[in-house]
Design a protein around this motif. Structure first.
Motif, PDB file in Angstrom:
ATOM      1  N   ILE A 130       8.524   5.204   5.317  1.00 36.66           N
ATOM      2  CA  ILE A 130       7.439   4.233   5.491  1.00 36.66           C
ATOM      3  C   ILE A 130       8.021   2.827   5.406  1.00 36.66           C
ATOM      4  CG2 ILE A 130       5.225   3.414   4.621  1.00 36.66           C
ATOM      5  CD1 ILE A 130       4.867   6.142   3.278  1.00 36.66           C
ATOM      6  N   GLU A 131       7.849   2.078   6.480  1.00 32.90           N
ATOM      7  CA  GLU A 131       8.315   0.688   6.499  1.00 32.90           C
ATOM      8  C   GLU A 131       7.166  -0.221   6.876  1.00 32.90           C
ATOM      9  OE1 GLU A 131      12.191  -0.045   8.208  1.00 32.90           O
ATOM     10  OE2 GLU A 131      11.482  -1.884   9.192  1.00 32.90           O
ATOM     11  N   VAL A 132       7.075  -1.342   6.220  1.00 32.68           N
ATOM     12  CA  VAL A 132       6.038  -2.341   6.510  1.00 32.68           C
ATOM     13  C   VAL A 132       6.726  -3.603   7.024  1.00 32.68           C
ATOM     14  CG1 VAL A 132       4.187  -3.765   5.563  1.00 32.68           C
ATOM     15  CG2 VAL A 132       4.497  -1.407   4.748  1.00 32.68           C
ATOM     16  N   ARG A 133       6.201  -4.118   8.136  1.00 32.77           N
ATOM     17  CA  ARG A 133       6.790  -5.314   8.740  1.00 32.77           C
ATOM     18  C   ARG A 133       5.710  -6.381   8.905  1.00 32.77           C
ATOM     19  NH1 ARG A 133      11.788  -4.115  10.568  1.00 32.77           N
ATOM     20  NH2 ARG A 133      11.891  -6.066  11.760  1.00 32.77           N
ATOM     21  N   GLU A 134       5.969  -7.547   8.333  1.00 34.89           N
ATOM     22  CA  GLU A 134       5.087  -8.706   8.484  1.00 34.89           C
ATOM     23  C   GLU A 134       5.825  -9.771   9.266  1.00 34.89           C
ATOM     24  OE1 GLU A 134       2.685 -10.090   5.145  1.00 34.89           O
ATOM     25  OE2 GLU A 134       3.467  -8.412   3.954  1.00 34.89           O
ATOM     26  N   ASN A 135       5.175 -10.235  10.333  1.00 34.40           N
ATOM     27  CA  ASN A 135       5.804 -11.236  11.204  1.00 34.40           C
ATOM     28  C   ASN A 135       7.204 -10.774  11.631  1.00 34.40           C
ATOM     29  OD1 ASN A 135       3.603 -13.151  11.033  1.00 34.40           O
ATOM     30  ND2 ASN A 135       4.290 -13.543   8.935  1.00 34.40           N
ATOM     31  N   ASP A 187       8.568  -5.089   1.186  1.00 31.79           N
ATOM     32  CA  ASP A 187       8.484  -3.907   0.342  1.00 31.79           C
ATOM     33  C   ASP A 187       7.118  -3.243   0.523  1.00 31.79           C
ATOM     34  OD1 ASP A 187       8.506  -1.979  -1.628  1.00 31.79           O
ATOM     35  OD2 ASP A 187       9.361  -3.288  -3.159  1.00 31.79           O
ATOM     36  N   PRO A 188       7.073  -1.955   0.926  1.00 32.35           N
ATOM     37  CA  PRO A 188       5.783  -1.280   1.105  1.00 32.35           C
ATOM     38  C   PRO A 188       4.913  -1.258  -0.143  1.00 32.35           C
ATOM     39  CG  PRO A 188       7.547  -0.021   2.121  1.00 32.35           C
ATOM     40  CD  PRO A 188       8.202  -1.107   1.319  1.00 32.35           C
ATOM     41  N   VAL A 189       5.550  -1.355  -1.313  1.00 33.44           N
ATOM     42  CA  VAL A 189       4.774  -1.349  -2.560  1.00 33.44           C
ATOM     43  C   VAL A 189       3.790  -2.522  -2.603  1.00 33.44           C
ATOM     44  CG1 VAL A 189       4.975  -1.549  -5.084  1.00 33.44           C
ATOM     45  CG2 VAL A 189       6.557  -0.104  -3.820  1.00 33.44           C
ATOM     46  N   ALA A 190       4.092  -3.582  -1.860  1.00 33.11           N
ATOM     47  CA  ALA A 190       3.181  -4.731  -1.821  1.00 33.11           C
ATOM     48  C   ALA A 190       1.854  -4.365  -1.176  1.00 33.11           C
ATOM     49  CB  ALA A 190       3.823  -5.877  -1.061  1.00 33.11           C
ATOM     50  N   TRP A 191       1.824  -3.311  -0.358  1.00 27.78           N
ATOM     51  CA  TRP A 191       0.609  -2.935   0.360  1.00 27.78           C
ATOM     52  C   TRP A 191      -0.011  -1.639  -0.139  1.00 27.78           C
ATOM     53  CZ3 TRP A 191      -2.276  -5.660   3.755  1.00 27.78           C
ATOM     54  CH2 TRP A 191      -1.721  -6.822   4.268  1.00 27.78           C
ATOM     55  N   PHE A 192       0.820  -0.695  -0.592  1.00 22.13           N
ATOM     56  CA  PHE A 192       0.301   0.623  -0.943  1.00 22.13           C
ATOM     57  C   PHE A 192       0.156   0.798  -2.457  1.00 22.13           C
ATOM     58  CE2 PHE A 192       2.230   1.289   3.226  1.00 22.13           C
ATOM     59  CZ  PHE A 192       1.202   1.950   3.892  1.00 22.13           C
ATOM     60  N   ALA A 193      -0.872   1.533  -2.837  1.00 22.00           N
ATOM     61  CA  ALA A 193      -1.080   1.888  -4.247  1.00 22.00           C
ATOM     62  C   ALA A 193      -0.200   3.098  -4.547  1.00 22.00           C
ATOM     63  CB  ALA A 193      -2.551   2.202  -4.507  1.00 22.00           C
ATOM     64  N   THR A 194       0.980   2.855  -5.071  1.00 26.78           N
ATOM     65  CA  THR A 194       1.947   3.935  -5.261  1.00 26.78           C
ATOM     66  C   THR A 194       1.758   4.675  -6.573  1.00 26.78           C
ATOM     67  OG1 THR A 194       3.535   2.362  -6.196  1.00 26.78           O
ATOM     68  CG2 THR A 194       3.678   2.788  -3.834  1.00 26.78           C
ATOM     69  N   GLY A 195       1.079   4.078  -7.539  1.00 30.42           N
ATOM     70  CA  GLY A 195       0.859   4.753  -8.815  1.00 30.42           C
ATOM     71  C   GLY A 195       2.044   4.623  -9.740  1.00 30.42           C
ATOM     72  N   LYS A 196       1.795   4.726 -11.039  1.00 34.31           N
ATOM     73  CA  LYS A 196       2.853   4.535 -12.039  1.00 34.31           C
ATOM     74  C   LYS A 196       3.832   5.705 -12.073  1.00 34.31           C
ATOM     75  CE  LYS A 196      -0.047   1.712 -15.079  1.00 34.31           C
ATOM     76  NZ  LYS A 196      -0.634   1.616 -16.416  1.00 34.31           N
ATOM     77  N   ASP A 197       3.354   6.907 -11.673  1.00 35.64           N
ATOM     78  CA  ASP A 197       4.204   8.088 -11.811  1.00 35.64           C
ATOM     79  C   ASP A 197       5.097   8.329 -10.614  1.00 35.64           C
ATOM     80  OD1 ASP A 197       3.033   8.587 -14.236  1.00 35.64           O
ATOM     81  OD2 ASP A 197       1.457   9.831 -13.403  1.00 35.64           O
ATOM     82  N   ASN A 198       4.932   7.545  -9.543  1.00 34.00           N
ATOM     83  CA  ASN A 198       5.740   7.762  -8.343  1.00 34.00           C
ATOM     84  C   ASN A 198       7.054   7.011  -8.392  1.00 34.00           C
ATOM     85  OD1 ASN A 198       3.959   9.489  -6.940  1.00 34.00           O
ATOM     86  ND2 ASN A 198       2.672   7.758  -6.412  1.00 34.00           N
TER      87      ASN A 198
END
Length: 379
Positions: A358-363, A368-379
């Motif tokens: 999973i890659e996130v690209r802005e402009n 970092d995809p963590v900036a957009w996705f709720a990854t949870g503390k256990d991941n």
């Protein structure tokens, strides 16, 4: 003789068994079976649903949840049974002595049990000792009976789990097949543009990096609808991950070959469903470079979600998908029932053998995809 045995057991005592896990293994397995039954009922209802794709997607996720819970429940049941069996075997001598004492008491006539060679005083003392010890013996016998009953119940659950798993695996395969057909029959999705296959082929042939391909995506679109996409900044860090699994490697972490990528890698079960984390336009789907099948989603202007490593992909470039829409399946094969049961009996989990990048690209720059996705503390 009886008095000596009673006194010996009273002084020795049986140490308490280890406390059970916070989540009762039997309850967990039974709840998983209920969830799989509910998924089966949902599969039957989905055939008549107005939006079959949505209903079947939810059903497939329900099957995935139920099968995952069943695997975990079966694993905990096996661990609990092994723990109880080991403890009972380690106390075989104590249990045999306890049973012998109880049988001796039961076989001795009451008048004989009340007499003592030392006369009335000895008889009184023996009676007092017996009155003190008998409740403890009864409690220990009751605890032993409960543990033996629990072992029998856990073994019955394991046997029933085979049938439940079989129905669940058949159901999830049927749900996947029905979903693929429903997606093929779907005609009501809006489109933002039409893909030019020639331009797409030229772009793929001339591309050496994911960044280069992403920067040229606008070139393959024809008749793109004007207007900007809705802003999603308020949903940053709250989007659900597109697949069920665990984070194997985060952005910037090197793999075994020392290669670092700007996206994260998730470990998933074979044939896991991949869905859109939010409403988005399909900018591209298909094979790309060494990433396998790739789906590139555009939820808003100048924002791209790149999902790579799928085995099957759904949809067409230019389509606008609602949140939670299926976009593909991971590769691999579902584990066989024998494998699941064998691994569970050994206390292990069925391997999450597939990986989704999973890659996130802005402009057109990776973030970092963590900036957009709720990854949870256990991941």
């Amino acid at each position: 003789m009886i008095r000596a045995a009673l006194l010996s057991l009273c002084l020795m005592g049986l140490a308490p068994l280890a406390a059970a896990q916070t989540t009762d293994p039997a309850a967990l397995a039974e709840a998983a079976a209920i969830r799989l039954d509910q998924a089966g009922q949902a599969l039957a209802r989905a055939e008549k649903a107005r939006d079959r794709v949505k209903a079947l997607s939810e059903t497939l996720r329900a099957y995935e949840d139920g099968l995952e819970a069943m695997r975990e429940g079966l694993r905990r049941v096996s661990l609990r049974e092994a723990q109880l069996t080991a403890e009972l075997q380690s106390r075989e001598a104590e249990v045999a002595q306890l049973l012998g004492v109880l049988q001796s008491i039961a076989a001795t006539p009451d008048p004989v049990l009340a007499l003592h060679p030392d006369g009335p005083t000895g008889t009184a003392r023996s009676g007092m000792l017996l009155a003190d010890v008998t409740p403890a013996l009864t409690d220990r016998a009751s605890a032993l009976r409960e543990k033996l009953e629990e072992v029998a119940m856990l073994r019955a659950l394991q046997e029933n789990a085979v049938d439940t798993l079989s129905r669940g695996l058949d159901g999830v395969q049927q749900a996947r097949s029905n979903l693929s057909q429903a997606i093929s029959d779907r005609t009501n999705l809006p489109r933002r543009f039409t893909e030019d296959p020639v331009k797409t082929a030229i772009l793929i042939a001339s591309t050496e990096t994911l960044a280069g391909f992403a920067s040229g995506l606008s070139e393959i679109a024809e008749g793109e609808a004007p207007g900007s996409l809705p802003d999603m900044s308020h949903r940053k860090g709250k989007l659900p991950l597109p697949v069920q699994g665990t984070i194997l490697r985060r952005a910037g972490e090197a793999d075994a070959a020392g290669i670092k990528r700007p996206g994260l890698i998730m470990a998933t079960r074979p044939r896991a469903l991949v869905t859109t984390p939010t409403a988005a336009t399909i900018r591209y789907l298909g094979p790309l470079l060494d990433y396998g099948n790739v789906v590139i989603l555009e939820p808003q202007a100048d924002l791209l979600f790149v999902l790579a490593g799928l085995d099957v992909v759904y949809g067409e470039a230019g389509q606008v998908l609602p949140s939670g829409s299926p976009i593909g399946l991971m590769g691999g094969q579902d584990a066989q029932i024998g494998t699941i049961v064998s691994q569970a009996s050994e206390g292990g989990r069925t391997a999450a053998s597939e990986t989704l990048y999973i890659e996130v690209r802005e402009n057109n720059a990776p973030v970092d995809p963590v900036a957009w996705f709720a990854t949870g503390k256990d991941n």
